[in-house]
Motif scaffolding. Structure first.
Motif, PDB file in Angstrom:
ATOM      1  N   LEU A 112       0.809  -1.180   0.124  1.00 53.94           N
ATOM      2  CA  LEU A 112       0.091  -0.011  -0.024  1.00 53.94           C
ATOM      3  C   LEU A 112       0.883   1.395   0.103  1.00 53.94           C
ATOM      4  CD1 LEU A 112      -2.671   1.655   0.407  1.00 53.94           C
ATOM      5  CD2 LEU A 112      -2.375   1.202   2.660  1.00 53.94           C
ATOM      6  N   THR A 113       0.924   2.096  -0.958  1.00 53.31           N
ATOM      7  CA  THR A 113       1.284   3.417  -1.157  1.00 53.31           C
ATOM      8  C   THR A 113       0.075   4.483  -0.611  1.00 53.31           C
ATOM      9  OG1 THR A 113       3.164   2.910  -2.771  1.00 53.31           O
ATOM     10  CG2 THR A 113       2.553   4.877  -2.486  1.00 53.31           C
ATOM     11  N   LEU A 114       0.652   5.212   0.453  1.00 54.05           N
ATOM     12  CA  LEU A 114       0.295   6.244   0.875  1.00 54.05           C
ATOM     13  C   LEU A 114       0.845   7.710   0.428  1.00 54.05           C
ATOM     14  CD1 LEU A 114      -0.629   5.150   4.633  1.00 54.05           C
ATOM     15  CD2 LEU A 114      -2.232   5.240   2.504  1.00 54.05           C
ATOM     16  N   HIS A 115      -0.033   8.611  -0.276  1.00 52.33           N
ATOM     17  CA  HIS A 115       0.638   9.736  -0.764  1.00 52.33           C
ATOM     18  C   HIS A 115       0.013  10.770  -0.288  1.00 52.33           C
ATOM     19  CE1 HIS A 115       1.257   7.590  -4.770  1.00 52.33           C
ATOM     20  NE2 HIS A 115       0.490   6.786  -4.564  1.00 52.33           N
ATOM     21  N   ASN A 116      -0.778  10.943   0.833  1.00 51.06           N
ATOM     22  CA  ASN A 116      -1.274  12.237   1.661  1.00 51.06           C
ATOM     23  C   ASN A 116      -1.699  11.987   2.685  1.00 51.06           C
ATOM     24  OD1 ASN A 116      -1.331  13.827  -0.884  1.00 51.06           O
ATOM     25  ND2 ASN A 116      -3.156  12.543  -1.629  1.00 51.06           N
ATOM     26  N   PHE A 117      -1.758  12.838   3.559  1.00 47.21           N
ATOM     27  CA  PHE A 117      -2.065  12.709   5.059  1.00 47.21           C
ATOM     28  C   PHE A 117      -3.618  12.686   5.297  1.00 47.21           C
ATOM     29  CE2 PHE A 117       1.938  14.969   5.138  1.00 47.21           C
ATOM     30  CZ  PHE A 117       2.521  14.377   6.473  1.00 47.21           C
ATOM     31  N   ARG A 118      -3.970  11.768   6.130  1.00 42.86           N
ATOM     32  CA  ARG A 118      -5.377  11.498   6.637  1.00 42.86           C
ATOM     33  C   ARG A 118      -5.766  12.475   7.745  1.00 42.86           C
ATOM     34  NH1 ARG A 118      -9.637   8.510   4.296  1.00 42.86           N
ATOM     35  NH2 ARG A 118     -11.221   8.379   5.775  1.00 42.86           N
ATOM     36  N   ASP A 119      -6.789  12.977   7.654  1.00 41.67           N
ATOM     37  CA  ASP A 119      -7.202  13.906   8.803  1.00 41.67           C
ATOM     38  C   ASP A 119      -7.574  12.766   9.825  1.00 41.67           C
ATOM     39  OD1 ASP A 119      -8.016  15.982  10.659  1.00 41.67           O
ATOM     40  OD2 ASP A 119      -9.736  16.535   9.274  1.00 41.67           O
ATOM     41  N   TYR A 120      -6.960  12.791  10.950  1.00 40.01           N
ATOM     42  CA  TYR A 120      -7.206  12.022  11.973  1.00 40.01           C
ATOM     43  C   TYR A 120      -8.239  12.813  13.102  1.00 40.01           C
ATOM     44  CZ  TYR A 120      -3.722   9.244  10.347  1.00 40.01           C
ATOM     45  OH  TYR A 120      -2.817   8.277   9.578  1.00 40.01           O
ATOM     46  N   GLN A 121      -8.036  13.997  13.345  1.00 39.24           N
ATOM     47  CA  GLN A 121      -8.908  14.789  14.014  1.00 39.24           C
ATOM     48  C   GLN A 121     -10.317  15.211  13.364  1.00 39.24           C
ATOM     49  OE1 GLN A 121      -7.805  15.332  17.197  1.00 39.24           O
ATOM     50  NE2 GLN A 121      -5.919  14.005  16.435  1.00 39.24           N
ATOM     51  N   ARG A 122     -11.347  14.345  13.575  1.00 39.22           N
ATOM     52  CA  ARG A 122     -12.618  14.640  12.749  1.00 39.22           C
ATOM     53  C   ARG A 122     -13.389  15.333  13.773  1.00 39.22           C
ATOM     54  NH1 ARG A 122     -13.498  11.029   8.596  1.00 39.22           N
ATOM     55  NH2 ARG A 122     -11.606  10.557   7.717  1.00 39.22           N
ATOM     56  N   LYS A 123     -14.357  16.041  13.465  1.00 41.23           N
ATOM     57  CA  LYS A 123     -15.422  16.561  14.229  1.00 41.23           C
ATOM     58  C   LYS A 123     -16.057  15.598  14.960  1.00 41.23           C
ATOM     59  CE  LYS A 123     -15.855  20.805  11.460  1.00 41.23           C
ATOM     60  NZ  LYS A 123     -16.814  21.565  10.587  1.00 41.23           N
ATOM     61  N   SER A 124     -16.500  14.440  14.314  1.00 39.14           N
ATOM     62  CA  SER A 124     -17.033  13.411  15.046  1.00 39.14           C
ATOM     63  C   SER A 124     -16.200  12.390  15.552  1.00 39.14           C
ATOM     64  CB  SER A 124     -18.034  12.848  14.361  1.00 39.14           C
ATOM     65  OG  SER A 124     -18.691  11.699  14.722  1.00 39.14           O
ATOM     66  N   ILE A 125     -15.966  11.923  16.668  1.00 44.26           N
ATOM     67  CA  ILE A 125     -14.919  10.942  17.088  1.00 44.26           C
ATOM     68  C   ILE A 125     -15.039   9.649  16.374  1.00 44.26           C
ATOM     69  CG2 ILE A 125     -14.077   9.824  19.145  1.00 44.26           C
ATOM     70  CD1 ILE A 125     -14.823  12.185  20.730  1.00 44.26           C
ATOM     71  N   LEU A 126     -16.429   9.195  16.102  1.00 42.07           N
ATOM     72  CA  LEU A 126     -16.929   8.003  15.827  1.00 42.07           C
ATOM     73  C   LEU A 126     -16.109   7.569  14.447  1.00 42.07           C
ATOM     74  CD1 LEU A 126     -17.856   5.159  16.217  1.00 42.07           C
ATOM     75  CD2 LEU A 126     -20.107   6.209  15.372  1.00 42.07           C
ATOM     76  N   PRO A 127     -16.095   8.347  13.319  1.00 39.55           N
ATOM     77  CA  PRO A 127     -15.557   7.890  11.960  1.00 39.55           C
ATOM     78  C   PRO A 127     -13.979   8.008  12.359  1.00 39.55           C
ATOM     79  CG  PRO A 127     -17.002   9.820  11.691  1.00 39.55           C
ATOM     80  CD  PRO A 127     -17.127   9.706  13.287  1.00 39.55           C
ATOM     81  N   GLY A 128     -13.442   8.824  12.937  1.00 44.13           N
ATOM     82  CA  GLY A 128     -12.072   8.966  13.051  1.00 44.13           C
ATOM     83  C   GLY A 128     -11.519   7.522  14.189  1.00 44.13           C
ATOM     84  N   PHE A 129     -12.306   7.202  14.925  1.00 47.31           N
ATOM     85  CA  PHE A 129     -12.073   5.939  15.815  1.00 47.31           C
ATOM     86  C   PHE A 129     -12.148   4.674  14.923  1.00 47.31           C
ATOM     87  CE2 PHE A 129     -11.824   3.414  19.349  1.00 47.31           C
ATOM     88  CZ  PHE A 129     -12.737   2.465  19.288  1.00 47.31           C
ATOM     89  N   CYS A 130     -13.281   4.633  14.252  1.00 45.26           N
ATOM     90  CA  CYS A 130     -13.528   3.570  13.157  1.00 45.26           C
ATOM     91  C   CYS A 130     -12.206   3.457  12.384  1.00 45.26           C
ATOM     92  CB  CYS A 130     -14.806   3.620  12.602  1.00 45.26           C
ATOM     93  SG  CYS A 130     -16.329   3.567  13.628  1.00 45.26           S
ATOM     94  N   PHE A 131     -12.084   4.359  11.716  1.00 39.93           N
ATOM     95  CA  PHE A 131     -10.864   4.350  10.625  1.00 39.93           C
ATOM     96  C   PHE A 131      -9.663   3.954  11.355  1.00 39.93           C
ATOM     97  CE2 PHE A 131      -7.008   6.535   8.954  1.00 39.93           C
ATOM     98  CZ  PHE A 131      -7.054   5.973   7.849  1.00 39.93           C
ATOM     99  N   THR A 132      -9.315   4.396  12.615  1.00 39.44           N
ATOM    100  CA  THR A 132      -7.889   3.699  13.061  1.00 39.44           C
ATOM    101  C   THR A 132      -8.004   2.674  13.363  1.00 39.44           C
ATOM    102  OG1 THR A 132      -7.710   6.097  14.052  1.00 39.44           O
ATOM    103  CG2 THR A 132      -6.701   4.343  15.056  1.00 39.44           C
ATOM    104  N   GLY A 133      -9.409   1.848  13.975  1.00 41.77           N
ATOM    105  CA  GLY A 133      -9.357   0.749  14.293  1.00 41.77           C
ATOM    106  C   GLY A 133      -9.370  -0.336  13.237  1.00 41.77           C
ATOM    107  N   ILE A 134     -10.000   0.243  11.939  1.00 41.90           N
ATOM    108  CA  ILE A 134      -9.982  -0.568  10.664  1.00 41.90           C
ATOM    109  C   ILE A 134      -8.607  -0.772  10.325  1.00 41.90           C
ATOM    110  CG2 ILE A 134     -10.691  -0.631   8.320  1.00 41.90           C
ATOM    111  CD1 ILE A 134     -13.478   0.413   9.435  1.00 41.90           C
ATOM    112  N   GLU A 135      -7.758   0.566  10.269  1.00 39.33           N
ATOM    113  CA  GLU A 135      -6.457   0.455   9.569  1.00 39.33           C
ATOM    114  C   GLU A 135      -5.713  -0.356  10.475  1.00 39.33           C
ATOM    115  OE1 GLU A 135      -3.804   0.949   6.920  1.00 39.33           O
ATOM    116  OE2 GLU A 135      -5.945   1.732   6.507  1.00 39.33           O
ATOM    117  N   LYS A 136      -5.760  -0.429  11.502  1.00 40.20           N
ATOM    118  CA  LYS A 136      -4.789  -1.193  12.548  1.00 40.20           C
ATOM    119  C   LYS A 136      -5.073  -2.690  12.176  1.00 40.20           C
ATOM    120  CE  LYS A 136      -4.216   1.758  16.349  1.00 40.20           C
ATOM    121  NZ  LYS A 136      -4.378   2.038  17.898  1.00 40.20           N
TER     122      LYS A 136
END
Length: 385
Positions: A112-136
């Motif tokens: 997997l090549t990542l070209h850009n930054f992901r915005d981890y500081q979401r206005k809603s905690i749930l989407p950011g939390f879900c993304f982090t968990g899935i990516e891990k």
């Protein structure tokens, strides 16, 4: 028989498309390369080697549960049909769909090549939390994650807690000879002389980016206005190359600021060496940037640059040595940098010279391809393939 590699990416233009195009053309010699991407991915239509097969794959950039669900199974069928030996995904969305598909179809190695930054500081905690968990979880099923800058690598390690031995940095690379040897740009004399006094010729400042929020073109326009306010004879002209969802609002902003005689939108520019070589100063106004390919291209044609200090940009631009760094999302800082560069021809020339040397030594397509090919060999040999 050649090993088969499949690249997967969402709709892209500009840097990511150029990156994949270079890899596909160069890697296709020892391997057989396939590309799965949306049919309207314009950059990939320019592939020079006809034996590279492009497979239509309607991957959307945003989250679309039903479409994404279908795409996971469709991609798994592609992997089986073409007997892919290694899957190389580009970007977060392709990474999500591709790694799920790889697990369903058969256990093949995944890069997997990542070209850009992901915005981890979401206005809603749930989407950011879900993304982090899935990516891990998915990262454990990823043989290697490539980041295009050290800043992006460090961000990934600190935010997702991925094992460091799974992440490698491979810098973007460009066709240095193509850009450094380009001499004649397209005529911009009508731009230089357009304005209140058609007998006055001035300097031309340019930017090139997808017209999207993270690229900071709004900041560039405000900075341009500040520069023009001090430019009594109105000698400076500003060019913007690129298309995107913000074009209409940006053009409206230009009219509201009263700059329509001095700022010009060129749309998509097909010949980037020609455009960049015609500028007196290149500006990268990004608010977020992995490692800008356009910035490398501007330096390769020996253009002086003003760039925002964000992401991987400082790994290219050393302030006062290979360019001029300004604060991101700060039009006043940007305007100050532009003015300083425009008022000092010696500074522009010396920074441009050192910037070109930096690209030649560190950011060529040959170096990028060599490191990527070595990674493929290591992964495939490790699996006994």
């Amino acid at each position: 028989m050649k090993k088969r590699i499949l690249y997967v990416l969402r709709p892209v233009e500009g840097g990511i498309g150029e990156h994949v195009k270079i890899l596909a053309e160069e890697i296709n010699s020892p391997y057989q390369v396939f590309i799965a991407c949306p049919p309207d991915t314009g950059m990939l239509k320019k592939l020079e080697k006809g034996e590279i097969q492009v497979i239509p794959f309607k991957l959307q950039g945003n989250i679309s549960p039903w479409s994404d669900f279908i795409n996971v199974f469709y991609l798994s069928r592609i992997l089986k049909k073409y007997k892919i030996d290694l899957l190389h995904l580009h970007g977060y969305k392709a990474g999500l769909i591709g790694r799920l598909a790889a697990r369903i179809s058969r256990d093949i190695p995944v890069v997997l090549t990542l070209h850009n930054f992901r915005d981890y500081q979401r206005k809603s905690i749930l989407p950011g939390f879900c993304f982090t968990g899935i990516e891990k979880i998915l990262s454990r099923k990823t043989d290697t994650i490539i980041t295009v800058s050290q800043a992006l690598k460090e961000d990934l390690l600190s935010n997702l807690g991925i094992e460091e031995n799974r992440v490698v940095r491979i810098y973007n690379g460009i066709d240095y000879l193509k850009y450094s040897s380009f001499q004649k740009g397209f005529s911009i004399e009508p731009v230089r002389t357009r304005g209140k006094d058609n007998n006055v010729k001035g300097l031309v400042v340019g930017a090139a980016a997808r017209l999207a929020p993270q690229k900071g073109i709004e900041d560039f326009l405000i900075a341009s206005k500040l520069v023009l306010q001090k430019d009594i004879k109105k000698k400076v002209r500003f060019l913007i190359a690129g298309e995107g969802p913000l074009r209409k609002s940006l053009e409206d902003q230009v009219r509201k600021l009263g700059m329509h005689k001095y700022v010009f939108f060129l749309g998509y520019v097909d010949n980037m060496p020609e455009y960049l070589s015609s500028l007196d100063l290149f500006v990268l106004p990004s608010r977020s940037e992995g490692l800008s390919i356009t910035l490398l291209q501007a330096l390769a044609v020996k253009r002086p640059v003003v760039a925002t200090e964000t992401g991987g940009v400082p790994e290219i631009v050393s302030h006062g040595s290979t360019g001029y760094l300004v604060s991101a999302a700060n039009p006043f800082s940007m305007a100050e940098g532009i003015e300083k560069m425009l008022n000092n021809a010696h500074l522009r020339n010396s920074l441009a010279q050192r910037g070109q040397e930096l690209v030649r030594e560190n950011f060529t397509r040959e170096k990028m391809v060599e490191r990527t090919r070595a990674l493929y060999e290591e992964i495939l040999e490790g699996l006994g393939k």
